[in-house]
Design an enzyme around this catalytic site. Sequence first.
Site, PDB file in Angstrom:
ATOM      1  N   HIS A 126      -3.308   7.777   6.393  1.00 46.12           N
ATOM      2  CA  HIS A 126      -3.445   6.578   5.564  1.00 46.12           C
ATOM      3  C   HIS A 126      -4.665   5.759   5.972  1.00 46.12           C
ATOM      4  O   HIS A 126      -5.131   4.928   5.188  1.00 46.12           O
ATOM      5  CB  HIS A 126      -2.181   5.712   5.722  1.00 46.12           C
ATOM      6  CG  HIS A 126      -2.216   4.429   4.954  1.00 46.12           C
ATOM      7  ND1 HIS A 126      -2.083   4.374   3.579  1.00 46.12           N
ATOM      8  CD2 HIS A 126      -2.366   3.130   5.362  1.00 46.12           C
ATOM      9  CE1 HIS A 126      -2.146   3.116   3.171  1.00 46.12           C
ATOM     10  NE2 HIS A 126      -2.321   2.344   4.230  1.00 46.12           N
TER      11      HIS A 126
ATOM     12  N   HIS B  87     -10.006   1.845  -0.368  1.00 44.67           N
ATOM     13  CA  HIS B  87      -8.546   1.770  -0.272  1.00 44.67           C
ATOM     14  C   HIS B  87      -7.945   1.481  -1.647  1.00 44.67           C
ATOM     15  O   HIS B  87      -8.137   0.401  -2.204  1.00 44.67           O
ATOM     16  CB  HIS B  87      -8.154   0.676   0.721  1.00 44.67           C
ATOM     17  CG  HIS B  87      -6.697   0.631   1.046  1.00 44.67           C
ATOM     18  ND1 HIS B  87      -5.807   1.613   0.623  1.00 44.67           N
ATOM     19  CD2 HIS B  87      -5.951  -0.275   1.741  1.00 44.67           C
ATOM     20  CE1 HIS B  87      -4.594   1.303   1.049  1.00 44.67           C
ATOM     21  NE2 HIS B  87      -4.664   0.169   1.733  1.00 44.67           N
TER      22      HIS B  87
ATOM     23  N   CYS C 148       0.803  -1.226   0.000  1.00 42.76           N
ATOM     24  CA  CYS C 148       0.000   0.000   0.000  1.00 42.76           C
ATOM     25  C   CYS C 148       0.838   1.279   0.000  1.00 42.76           C
ATOM     26  O   CYS C 148       0.312   2.351  -0.291  1.00 42.76           O
ATOM     27  CB  CYS C 148      -0.945   0.000   1.194  1.00 42.76           C
ATOM     28  SG  CYS C 148      -1.949  -1.484   1.283  1.00 42.76           S
TER      29      CYS C 148
END
Length: 494
Positions: free
Chosen positions: A306, A346, A174
Amino acid sequence: MSLNDDIVISGMSGRFPLSDNIDEFADNLYNGIDMVTDADDSDSRWPKDLYGINSRQGKVRDFDRFDVFFFGIMQQMADEIDPQSRKLLETTYEAIVDAGINPSSLRGTKTGVYVGVSTYAMTDSYPEEVQPDIRMSKQSVMLQTMGNMKALYANRISYVFDFKGPSLITDTACSASFVAFNLAINDLKLGNIDYAVVGGTHMTFEPFLVQNLQEMNVCSPRGVSSVLDQEADGFVKGDAIACVFLQRRPSARRIYASVLASRVNVDGKKTKGMFFPSTEAQEELMIMTYKEANVDPLKVNYFEAHCTGTRVGDLQEVKAIYNAYCSAPNREDYLPLGVLKSNTGHTEAASGVSAIIKTCTVFERECIPPNINLKQIKNEIKHYCPPLYPNTKPLAYKPAIAGINNFGIGGVNGHVLIECNYKLADDNGLEIAESIPRIVNICGRTEAAIQHVFDFIEKNPHKITRDFLALLIDTMKVSPSVNSTGFPYRGLFN
């Protein structure tokens, strides 16, 4: 670093759920639109209710469309190229043009390309079985193999645009696009390149990925991206292909933000296992970053987190933000906290660059968009809010310095500090033709493209300033090229 060595973000572009460009993306953010939607017959990538998985995702639209002749790629290859690679070509072009630069003027220059990707095992399947004695079979398998290699995402951009700088992908899960961003910043600082294209991409076409993650309680079985909320039960998959263009301040024609510092670290050995995020490592990275930039943490007046909606990750990150930016410097006022994943889901490898683009939009509009699906802050996070303030309504904002955080499941963390462009627009900028009429030339691939620009100008008179028109000048200078069919249509207005 002297002012002349400042590295700035001068262009940006992207494809996001329900958003074909940055303007649509920003409008959806400020209108509080949930860009995670249920699948229907028109955009479903697999049969609804397959494996009992929730079909809600943040999906990029029209990913099957691509102008092969404009980018000079043969049709047979373009048919096999991964949709993400095609969209990266489009967003690269748009980010350069957004900076007021004609992409053809960068041919042969030291322009680096850095792309963050997510690679999952067993997702690319196998090409059709090759028949060695049949030429067409060998060619088809070769095109399928080369067209879908993620390793070529950056190389294909460098090939099409004739860039001569470094060309590479990064995959740290990520945090991939933040690592790519950090590499680009370092190469600019070292003088290895003059310009950089930094991209991040993530799209989901394989249903078993969602099935596995939902079974492991990583993805939300409800399909709701309720980041920081008491009901949060995992993240939701979201698509994004995002690009920013970086250069040094003296050569920039547009400046969204200056990059004050960018750093990366890794958690290292952890008693709770490799996949458990580390508050200590993230806090240490944040402190190192603002110390490197010689920035007082109390001057940071916006933070883009995040946070994804997972039970463990959000708490660990919030604690790190609180410790580094609130507790250590004795912050007394609020620190607004943005969580983009509440809007888009996401976007994994693209999440870092997507967060940078969102933050530049916050600077430009002087307003922080609402975090959605947040009704009641998690009990374990309440202690940190305030001073952390995840707003649920649009919040007026005076642009200054923003912190942006990103981390991957393997423990690689990224942190960036950017500062707004303090140049303010004034009413004189709207006086574009006081003494003599000003003729503006537009070129495009189709008549519809010309009309699109005309419509934009008509509907956004407050954006049509002298600076805006100046950005169009070079980008509209098109000469014939063997590399592209170019812009055959012309239009003008005054």
